[in-house]
Design a protein around this motif. Structure first.
Motif, PDB file in Angstrom:
ATOM      1  N   SER A   1      20.465   7.226   4.574  1.00  0.00           N
ATOM      2  CA  SER A   1      19.198   8.012   3.786  1.00  0.00           C
ATOM      3  C   SER A   1      18.012   7.455   3.348  1.00  0.00           C
ATOM      4  O   SER A   1      18.184   6.452   2.528  1.00  0.00           O
ATOM      5  CB  SER A   1      19.835   8.976   2.875  1.00  0.00           C
ATOM      6  OG  SER A   1      18.850   9.776   2.140  1.00  0.00           O
TER       7      SER A   1
ATOM      8  N   MET B   1      19.895   9.884  -2.554  1.00  0.00           N
ATOM      9  CA  MET B   1      21.164  10.618  -2.249  1.00  0.00           C
ATOM     10  C   MET B   1      21.916  10.173  -1.315  1.00  0.00           C
ATOM     11  O   MET B   1      21.278  10.627  -0.119  1.00  0.00           O
ATOM     12  CB  MET B   1      20.949  12.189  -2.315  1.00  0.00           C
ATOM     13  CG  MET B   1      22.111  13.195  -2.724  1.00  0.00           C
ATOM     14  SD  MET B   1      22.925  12.429  -4.354  1.00  0.00           S
ATOM     15  CE  MET B   1      21.712  12.645  -5.433  1.00  0.00           C
ATOM     16  N   LYS B   2      23.323   9.707  -1.307  1.00  0.00           N
ATOM     17  CA  LYS B   2      24.048   9.523  -0.300  1.00  0.00           C
ATOM     18  C   LYS B   2      25.257  10.518   0.153  1.00  0.00           C
ATOM     19  O   LYS B   2      25.789  10.831   1.292  1.00  0.00           O
ATOM     20  CB  LYS B   2      24.715   7.929  -0.213  1.00  0.00           C
ATOM     21  CG  LYS B   2      23.676   6.910  -0.756  1.00  0.00           C
ATOM     22  CD  LYS B   2      22.847   6.903   0.306  1.00  0.00           C
ATOM     23  CE  LYS B   2      21.782   5.763  -0.030  1.00  0.00           C
ATOM     24  NZ  LYS B   2      20.244   6.144  -0.050  1.00  0.00           N
TER      25      LYS B   2
ATOM     26  N   TYR C   1      29.732   4.646  -6.166  1.00  0.00           N
ATOM     27  CA  TYR C   1      28.656   5.649  -6.433  1.00  0.00           C
ATOM     28  C   TYR C   1      28.391   5.869  -7.839  1.00  0.00           C
ATOM     29  O   TYR C   1      29.326   5.723  -8.385  1.00  0.00           O
ATOM     30  CB  TYR C   1      28.706   6.610  -5.318  1.00  0.00           C
ATOM     31  CG  TYR C   1      29.125   6.641  -3.980  1.00  0.00           C
ATOM     32  CD1 TYR C   1      27.689   6.434  -3.424  1.00  0.00           C
ATOM     33  CD2 TYR C   1      29.937   6.160  -3.563  1.00  0.00           C
ATOM     34  CE1 TYR C   1      27.690   6.195  -2.012  1.00  0.00           C
ATOM     35  CE2 TYR C   1      30.049   6.046  -2.163  1.00  0.00           C
ATOM     36  CZ  TYR C   1      28.813   5.978  -1.247  1.00  0.00           C
ATOM     37  OH  TYR C   1      29.231   5.609   0.039  1.00  0.00           O
TER      38      TYR C   1
ATOM     39  N   ASP D   1      23.402   8.460  -6.818  1.00  0.00           N
ATOM     40  CA  ASP D   1      23.364   8.214  -5.348  1.00  0.00           C
ATOM     41  C   ASP D   1      24.407   9.419  -4.782  1.00  0.00           C
ATOM     42  O   ASP D   1      24.694   9.172  -3.575  1.00  0.00           O
ATOM     43  CB  ASP D   1      23.384   7.082  -4.760  1.00  0.00           C
ATOM     44  CG  ASP D   1      24.613   6.168  -5.238  1.00  0.00           C
ATOM     45  OD1 ASP D   1      25.387   6.793  -5.962  1.00  0.00           O
ATOM     46  OD2 ASP D   1      24.732   4.961  -4.994  1.00  0.00           O
ATOM     47  N   ALA D   2      24.953  10.129  -5.861  1.00  0.00           N
ATOM     48  CA  ALA D   2      25.836  10.963  -5.344  1.00  0.00           C
ATOM     49  C   ALA D   2      25.982  12.348  -6.320  1.00  0.00           C
ATOM     50  O   ALA D   2      25.488  11.932  -7.656  1.00  0.00           O
ATOM     51  CB  ALA D   2      27.479  10.636  -5.146  1.00  0.00           C
TER      52      ALA D   2
ATOM     53  N   PHE E   1      17.779  16.178   1.920  1.00  0.00           N
ATOM     54  CA  PHE E   1      18.754  14.843   2.052  1.00  0.00           C
ATOM     55  C   PHE E   1      19.486  15.012   3.416  1.00  0.00           C
ATOM     56  O   PHE E   1      20.722  15.138   3.342  1.00  0.00           O
ATOM     57  CB  PHE E   1      19.749  14.730   0.801  1.00  0.00           C
ATOM     58  CG  PHE E   1      18.718  14.538  -0.447  1.00  0.00           C
ATOM     59  CD1 PHE E   1      18.289  13.162  -0.837  1.00  0.00           C
ATOM     60  CD2 PHE E   1      19.122  15.354  -1.416  1.00  0.00           C
ATOM     61  CE1 PHE E   1      17.634  13.180  -1.798  1.00  0.00           C
ATOM     62  CE2 PHE E   1      18.572  15.189  -2.646  1.00  0.00           C
ATOM     63  CZ  PHE E   1      17.889  14.183  -3.037  1.00  0.00           C
TER      64      PHE E   1
ATOM     65  N   ALA F   1      22.379  12.707   4.060  1.00  0.00           N
ATOM     66  CA  ALA F   1      23.618  12.422   3.172  1.00  0.00           C
ATOM     67  C   ALA F   1      24.681  13.032   3.757  1.00  0.00           C
ATOM     68  O   ALA F   1      24.843  13.936   4.685  1.00  0.00           O
ATOM     69  CB  ALA F   1      23.177  12.903   1.866  1.00  0.00           C
ATOM     70  N   LYS F   2      25.989  12.573   3.390  1.00  0.00           N
ATOM     71  CA  LYS F   2      27.159  13.122   3.698  1.00  0.00           C
ATOM     72  C   LYS F   2      27.488  14.125   2.720  1.00  0.00           C
ATOM     73  O   LYS F   2      27.428  14.162   1.558  1.00  0.00           O
ATOM     74  CB  LYS F   2      28.153  12.039   3.957  1.00  0.00           C
ATOM     75  CG  LYS F   2      27.908  11.019   4.622  1.00  0.00           C
ATOM     76  CD  LYS F   2      27.861  11.237   6.103  1.00  0.00           C
ATOM     77  CE  LYS F   2      27.596  10.084   6.820  1.00  0.00           C
ATOM     78  NZ  LYS F   2      27.299  10.641   8.415  1.00  0.00           N
ATOM     79  N   TYR F   3      27.848  15.246   3.327  1.00  0.00           N
ATOM     80  CA  TYR F   3      28.295  16.367   2.519  1.00  0.00           C
ATOM     81  C   TYR F   3      30.060  16.670   2.400  1.00  0.00           C
ATOM     82  O   TYR F   3      30.533  16.630   3.606  1.00  0.00           O
ATOM     83  CB  TYR F   3      27.452  17.627   2.710  1.00  0.00           C
ATOM     84  CG  TYR F   3      26.050  17.449   2.799  1.00  0.00           C
ATOM     85  CD1 TYR F   3      25.795  18.108   1.709  1.00  0.00           C
ATOM     86  CD2 TYR F   3      25.472  16.905   3.522  1.00  0.00           C
ATOM     87  CE1 TYR F   3      24.121  18.037   1.335  1.00  0.00           C
ATOM     88  CE2 TYR F   3      24.175  16.645   3.474  1.00  0.00           C
ATOM     89  CZ  TYR F   3      23.397  17.285   2.385  1.00  0.00           C
ATOM     90  OH  TYR F   3      22.164  17.344   2.206  1.00  0.00           O
TER      91      TYR F   3
END
Length: 137
Positions: free
Chosen positions: A19, A23-24, A47, A85-86, A103, A106-108
């Motif tokens: 990203s 925000m990851k 994180y 970042d999370a 984002f 990012a992973k959700y």
């Protein structure tokens, strides 16, 4: 006998490359579905995760989010969440659509539980919160 799927050792994924924004990882589960455990796990992985309870100590972030929810104005999520970042919990799950647009890489993570279990947990938490509020000076 239990069979376990074994994979070859893989190097950890470098999420910083995914990203262009800060925000990851974004937890989109409602409160009382394991969001605190998710935050603890993300912290253990390195994180800096914003949880709903953290907003009590971050009035600047809380004000921006509250203004967005109540007033309906646009905000820059990357700027608002720049120190993290999370994120997970309330009010993050309410803003899921907007966060996904800002984002996209990012992973959700969706945390959940059964409806009955969730209701019991929410009810117990609400009762405990009420007792603490009444006992506070």
């Amino acid at each position: 006998r239990c069979s376990v799927h074994r994979e070859r050792h893989r190097d950890p994924v470098d999420l910083s490359a995914l990203s262009p924004n800060n925000m990851k990882v974004i937890g989109v589960g409602v409160p009382r579905t394991g969001t605190n455990s998710l935050q603890l796990a993300l912290h253990a992985l390195g994180y800096k995760c914003l949880h709903g309870f953290d907003l009590l100590d971050r009035e600047d972030v809380m004000y921006k989010m509250h203004s967005r929810i109540v007033g309906g104005g646009a905000i820059s999520w990357n700027e608002t969440l720049t120190d993290f970042d999370a994120c997970c919990d309330c009010p993050i799950y309410v803003m899921y659509d907007e966060l996904q647009k800002e984002f996209p890489e990012a992973k959700y993570i969706l945390t959940s539980r059964t409806e009955e279990s969730w209701y019991r947990s929410l009810y117990s938490f609400s009762r405990l919160s009420s007792v603490i509020a009444l006992a506070s000076p």
